[in-house]
Design an enzyme around this catalytic site. Structure first.
Site, PDB file in Angstrom:
ATOM      1  N   SER A 110       0.623  -0.902   0.125  1.00  0.00           N
ATOM      2  CA  SER A 110       0.012  -0.021   0.162  1.00  0.00           C
ATOM      3  C   SER A 110       1.162   1.181  -0.032  1.00  0.00           C
ATOM      4  CB  SER A 110      -0.791  -0.073   1.233  1.00  0.00           C
ATOM      5  OG  SER A 110      -1.507  -1.143   1.325  1.00  0.00           O
TER       6      SER A 110
HETATM    7  N1  SAH Z   1      -0.090  -4.970   4.121  1.00  0.00           N
HETATM    8  C1  SAH Z   1       0.500  -5.403   2.897  1.00  0.00           C
HETATM    9  C2  SAH Z   1      -0.298  -5.071   1.823  1.00  0.00           C
HETATM   10  C3  SAH Z   1      -0.399  -6.352   1.181  1.00  0.00           C
HETATM   11  S1  SAH Z   1      -1.684  -6.259  -0.193  1.00  0.00           S
HETATM   12  C4  SAH Z   1       1.980  -4.781   2.862  1.00  0.00           C
HETATM   13  O1  SAH Z   1       2.533  -3.845   3.544  1.00  0.00           O
HETATM   14  O2  SAH Z   1       2.691  -5.262   2.034  1.00  0.00           O
HETATM   15  C5  SAH Z   1      -3.097  -6.979   0.556  1.00  0.00           C
HETATM   16  C6  SAH Z   1      -2.644  -8.554   0.873  1.00  0.00           C
HETATM   17  O3  SAH Z   1      -3.870  -9.090   1.289  1.00  0.00           O
HETATM   18  C7  SAH Z   1      -2.196  -9.362  -0.276  1.00  0.00           C
HETATM   19  O4  SAH Z   1      -1.081  -9.941  -0.098  1.00  0.00           O
HETATM   20  C8  SAH Z   1      -3.417 -10.448  -0.354  1.00  0.00           C
HETATM   21  O5  SAH Z   1      -2.839 -11.847  -0.677  1.00  0.00           O
HETATM   22  C9  SAH Z   1      -3.870 -10.457   0.992  1.00  0.00           C
HETATM   23  N2  SAH Z   1      -5.375 -11.008   1.167  1.00  0.00           N
HETATM   24  C10 SAH Z   1      -6.208 -10.997   0.396  1.00  0.00           C
HETATM   25  N3  SAH Z   1      -7.601 -11.651   1.281  1.00  0.00           N
HETATM   26  C11 SAH Z   1      -6.892 -12.159   2.398  1.00  0.00           C
HETATM   27  C12 SAH Z   1      -7.354 -12.913   3.183  1.00  0.00           C
HETATM   28  N4  SAH Z   1      -8.594 -13.311   3.284  1.00  0.00           N
HETATM   29  N5  SAH Z   1      -6.677 -13.483   4.182  1.00  0.00           N
HETATM   30  C13 SAH Z   1      -5.308 -12.876   4.142  1.00  0.00           C
HETATM   31  N6  SAH Z   1      -4.798 -12.168   3.091  1.00  0.00           N
HETATM   32  C14 SAH Z   1      -5.426 -11.888   2.238  1.00  0.00           C
END
Ligand code: SAH
Length: 265
Positions: A110
């Site tokens: 993000s």
């Molecule tokens: N906070 C992260 C942002 C990652 S993007 C960072 O700092 O890099 C959002 C993430 O949510 C993705 O990796 C995706 O795989 C995950 N995601 C989506 N649905 C999910 C779920 N039901 N449970 C766990 N992770 C999930």
């Protein structure tokens, strides 16, 4: 029969321009050794290392403060976590711009302004008046936001559904030795009951509805911050505060997050 091409200059009869070029070449050869090109591998390393990440990060924090982030602990955390170490080295130069960046498998880290905004919202909840306690993050991704949260909250549980990203976060976070971060591989739509109740829940992925488990696992006085599909079909940032009387929902600005998906990937 002569094999010489027409007009090919004879030895000793070099035209003026060629002579000049030849002089330039000799000048170059006489340059001090430290100006000579370095081998490619070293040059590549220099290309990244000469970027002043410390100043770039400080400028990012100044921009966050100018845009309204005022929680000192959040600003400090944003200045302490080296975002460039969480992205591919080819993207490191962009790490302190306010942009989301790819982290593989179609997912993104993000943008700094939304990470700071969401962390600040958690840190300003009723439950956080004497310090933010246990937090659950849904969507570990590369682990960046978990690292920021570890400096803002007492304990961080972070859950990721994609094994490759769960492992990537582990590798990224290992050298930081953050004893208060717990990485979980699982479906965050179910929350993580073992760590509940949480003073804060933060989702880095947006769904159509708020999973019931998240509300169930929120402590009284706790706050949930998550992107969700708004009335107009666009994603909005939703804040849910759990009070003694129930749940209070507040819709904030439009946002753009990757989709929340169920099950393991
Ligand atoms: N906070 C992260 C942002 C990652 S993007 C960072 O700092 O890099 C959002 C993430 O949510 C993705 O990796 C995706 O795989 C995950 N995601 C989506 N649905 C999910 C779920 N039901 N449970 C766990 N992770 C999930």
């Amino acid at each position: 029969m002569s094999l010489r091409k027409p007009g090919f200059p004879a030895r000793g009869a070099m035209p003026a321009t060629a002579k000049a070029q030849s002089n330039v070449h000799r000048e170059w050869m006489r340059l001090p050794a430290d100006l000579a090109p370095v081998p490619m591998a070293v040059r590549e390393t220099l290309g990244v290392e000469t970027v002043d990440f410390t100043s770039a990060r400080l400028r990012m924090v100044q921009r966050l403060a100018a845009s309204g982030i005022e929680h000192t602990r959040v600003l400090k955390a944003m200045n302490s976590v080296l975002r460039h170490q969480f992205v591919d080295s080819a993207l490191a130069v962009q790490a302190y711009q306010d942009t989301s960046l790819p982290i593989g498998l179609g997912q993104t880290i993000s943008k700094p302004s939304i990470v700071a905004r969401m962390c600040e919202l958690l840190a300003q909840s009723a439950a956080a008046q004497s310090g933010l306690g246990r937090v659950l993050e849904i969507g570990t991704g590369c682990g960046y936001q978990a690292a920021v949260l570890s400096l803002v909250a007492k304990e961080v549980y972070t859950i990721e559904r994609l094994r490759a990203l769960h492992e990537k976060a582990r590798v990224n976070l290992r050298p930081l030795r953050l004893a208060n971060v717990h990485l979980i591989l699982g479906d965050g739509m179910l929350g993580f009951a073992s760590g509940a109740p949480y003073a804060g829940i933060i989702s880095a992925a947006g769904g159509e509805e708020l999973p019931q488990a998240w509300c169930d696992q929120l402590a009284e006085g706790g706050r949930l911050v998550a992107p969700i599909l708004g009335a107009g079909g666009q994603q909005v940032l939703l804040v849910v505060d759990r009070t003694a009387d129930g749940f209070q929902r507040t819709v904030l600005e439009h946002v753009h997050f990757v989709p929340l998906k169920s099950g393991l990937g």
